[in-house]
Design an enzyme around this catalytic site. Sequence first.
Site, PDB file in Angstrom:
ATOM      1  N   GLY A  42       0.820  -1.216   0.000  1.00 41.75           N
ATOM      2  CA  GLY A  42       0.000   0.000   0.000  1.00 41.75           C
ATOM      3  C   GLY A  42       0.848   1.258   0.000  1.00 41.75           C
ATOM      4  O   GLY A  42       0.572   2.218  -0.734  1.00 41.75           O
ATOM      5  N   ASP A  43       1.886   1.251   0.823  1.00 38.76           N
ATOM      6  CA  ASP A  43       2.801   2.395   0.863  1.00 38.76           C
ATOM      7  C   ASP A  43       3.500   2.579  -0.481  1.00 38.76           C
ATOM      8  O   ASP A  43       3.691   3.712  -0.947  1.00 38.76           O
ATOM      9  CB  ASP A  43       3.849   2.208   1.958  1.00 38.76           C
ATOM     10  N   ALA A  44       3.893   1.471  -1.109  1.00 36.12           N
ATOM     11  CA  ALA A  44       4.555   1.547  -2.412  1.00 36.12           C
ATOM     12  C   ALA A  44       3.605   2.112  -3.458  1.00 36.12           C
ATOM     13  O   ALA A  44       4.005   2.932  -4.299  1.00 36.12           O
ATOM     14  CB  ALA A  44       5.057   0.164  -2.836  1.00 36.12           C
ATOM     15  N   PHE A  45       2.337   1.684  -3.402  1.00 30.40           N
ATOM     16  CA  PHE A  45       1.351   2.215  -4.348  1.00 30.40           C
ATOM     17  C   PHE A  45       1.226   3.730  -4.187  1.00 30.40           C
ATOM     18  O   PHE A  45       1.298   4.478  -5.165  1.00 30.40           O
ATOM     19  CB  PHE A  45      -0.029   1.566  -4.168  1.00 30.40           C
ATOM     20  N   GLY A  73       3.313   5.822  -2.853  1.00 35.81           N
ATOM     21  CA  GLY A  73       4.554   6.471  -3.271  1.00 35.81           C
ATOM     22  C   GLY A  73       4.644   6.620  -4.776  1.00 35.81           C
ATOM     23  O   GLY A  73       5.005   7.677  -5.294  1.00 35.81           O
TER      24      GLY A  73
END
Length: 81
Positions: free
Chosen positions: A30-33, A35
């Site tokens: 989720g954090d990568a998305f 970002g």
Amino acid sequence: MVKCFDGSSQIEVKPIEIDSKEFKDTVGAGDAFIGGFLAGISTQKDMTHSIKTGIYAASSIIKEKGCSLPQYPAEVMFINI
């Protein structure tokens, strides 16, 4: 499916298909998305491109164990996604 509403219209983008054998860990997806999405928005890409950049980032991070950076260079802005 990623759905985004920008006030008057709806954008739908299908995720990248990944072989189940490539999945290692969903921590940080989720954090990568977010970002990737924000990277697209902050470089004046349109909403669809920004969503696809987020999907690419999330699909890359789930192929790694834990929340670690992939061992290959990120080329998101240089590929046609």
